[in-house]
Design an enzyme around this catalytic site. Structure first.
Site, short mmCIF file in Angstrom:
data_model
loop_
_atom_site.label_atom_id
_atom_site.label_comp_id
_atom_site.label_asym_id
_atom_site.label_seq_id
_atom_site.Cartn_x
_atom_site.Cartn_y
_atom_site.Cartn_z
N THR A 44 0.84 -1.20 0.00
CA THR A 44 0.00 0.00 0.00
C THR A 44 0.87 1.26 0.00
O THR A 44 0.59 2.23 -0.71
CB THR A 44 -0.91 0.00 1.25
N HIS A 47 2.19 1.80 -3.43
CA HIS A 47 1.17 2.40 -4.31
C HIS A 47 1.14 3.92 -4.10
O HIS A 47 1.07 4.69 -5.06
CB HIS A 47 -0.23 1.86 -4.00
ZN LIG Z 1 0.17 -2.80 5.13
#
Ligand SMILES: [Zn+2]
Ligand SMILES: NC(=O)c1ccc[n+]([C@@H]2O[C@H](COP(=O)([O-])OP(=O)(O)OC[C@H]3O[C@@H](n4cnc5c(N)ncnc54)[C@H](O)[C@@H]3O)[C@@H](O)[C@H]2O)c1
Ligand SMILES: [Zn+2]
Length: 349
Positions: A44, A47
């Site tokens: 994440t 990203h």
């Molecule tokens: Zn995480």
């Protein structure tokens, strides 16, 4: 102008981040201030760092201190906090519940109807200090090293999936040997899985899965997985599949080698909607499909802490690198290229 700290900050709606001086966060009555001792990178964060399509659409407000997986020591508590105090070691639970909605009232705070995510919708942990609502500061015993404390969040996601699909005494396939898949291998080994088949397309990751405890490690680029898994299970298929790759093809293959009446735990996030042949793969198979979003608060944590205290989990090899905050670019590169697995930053380095 209050006291300052160093932090890895996402400043622009474009790829990259910067090491910058920021104010040490001020507390609301329900918050705690944590001196970050270890903080891990995850997909994440990558990203957000790369500012891809998901990140552009994730309601992220900039500038933002990056990072969400962390552990540390409480240095200050807000006026309304009663159960935590300075000196307590804590790990961060990233799901911030409202405490009032239907799910919150139903023992499902982790999928709160007004859920916000620490480190995505708030400032995060790639910093010397971070603030987090006290409800999300999970007290951990001093026997858990900070670098392990920093990965309890993803470990918990994997552990919960193992509990939901049922692994003890079962034949299991884990798709994807990134940190989450590898944590699932370690947990299912400890929970007494009969057979663990791990899959990945990266040889180094497959090697790591063996070290963690997989019985068989297979590369779908080299092996016909449906044929291989059916062969290994007398033509029956595995009792459970844990999907931790996000690959649509891999998931479809997984349904091909799942046994009738088996369970599929979905963790990996495909970047596109998927096609699934519901008749043969789900309905006539009576497959149980279980979506997993994070950890139960805090049943999953309690089980995880117990298993760690009893030294049941072989997870040290999954933490591949320890870096300083200023080495964040190198750290992102390590996870992007797959040269690193779980990379942890130590703000004191
Ligand atoms: Zn995480
Ligand atoms: N549901 C949740 O609560 C939750 C929480 C965190 C992460 N996630 C998601 O879980 C997934 C795993 O997270 P991670 O941090 O381990 O990510 P990761 O990207 O490090 O791991 C994914 C692994 O899958 C492998 N892979 C790619 N294609 C494959 C294929 N066809 N077959 C087998 N393996 C393949 C990759 O080589 C990689 O090792 C990601 O999709 C992530 O977005 C979900
Ligand atoms: Zn709620």
């Amino acid at each position: 102008m209050g006291p300052k700290m160093m932090a890895v900050v996402k400043q622009k709606r474009a790829p990259g981040a910067r090491l910058a001086e920021m104010d040490i966060p001020r507390l609301n009555p329900d918050d705690v201030l944590v001196k970050v001792k270890a903080t891990a990178l995850c997909g994440t964060d990558l990203h957000i760092y790369e500012w891809n399509r998901w990140a552009r659409n994730a309601a992220i407000k900039l500038p933002q201190v990056m990072g969400h997986e962390f552990s540390g020591e409480i240095v200050e508590v807000g006026k309304a906090v009663v159960d935590l105090k300075p000196g307590d070691n804590v790990a961060g639970e990233t799901h911030i519940p409202c405490g009032k909605c239907y799910q919150c009232q139903n023992g499902q705070q982790h999928i709160c109807g007004n859920l916000t995510l620490y480190g995505v919708h708030t400032n995060g942990s790639f910093a010397e200090y971070t603030k987090i609502p006290a409800i999300c500061a999970r007290k951990i015993p001093s026997s858990i090293p900070f670098k392990i404390g920093a990965v309890l969040e993803p470990l918990g996601t994997a552990l919960r999936t193992c509990l939901e699909v049922g692994v003890s005494g079962k034949h299991l396939a884990v798709i994807g040997c990134g940190p989450i898949g590898l944590f699932a291998v370690a947990v299912s080994r400890a929970m007494g899985a009969a057979t663990i088949i791990a899959t990945d397309v990266v040889p180094e990751r497959l090697q790591l899965s063996k070290e963690i405890g997989a019985d068989v490690s297979l590369n779908p680029m080299e092996t016909d997985l449906v044929e291989a898994v059916l062969n290994m299970t007398h033509g029956i298929g595995v009792d459970a599949v844990i999907e931790a790759s996000g690959s649509v093809d891999a998931l479809n293959q997984g349904f091909g080698y799942l046994r009738k009446g088996g369970a599929v735990g979905l963790i990996g996030l495909p970047s596109t909607p998927i096609k699934l042949n519901l008749g043969p793969n789900v309905i006539f198979k009576e497959a149980r499909i279980i979506g997993i979003h994070g950890r139960k608060m805090f049943a999953t944590w309690i089980t995880m802490e117990t298993m760690l205290a009893k030294e049941l989990l072989n997870i040290d090899p999954i933490i591949s690198h320890l870096k300083s905050l200023s080495q964040f670019e190198e750290a992102f590169d390590l996870i992007k290229t797959g040269k690193g697995c779980k990379v942890v930053l130590d703000p004191a380095l």
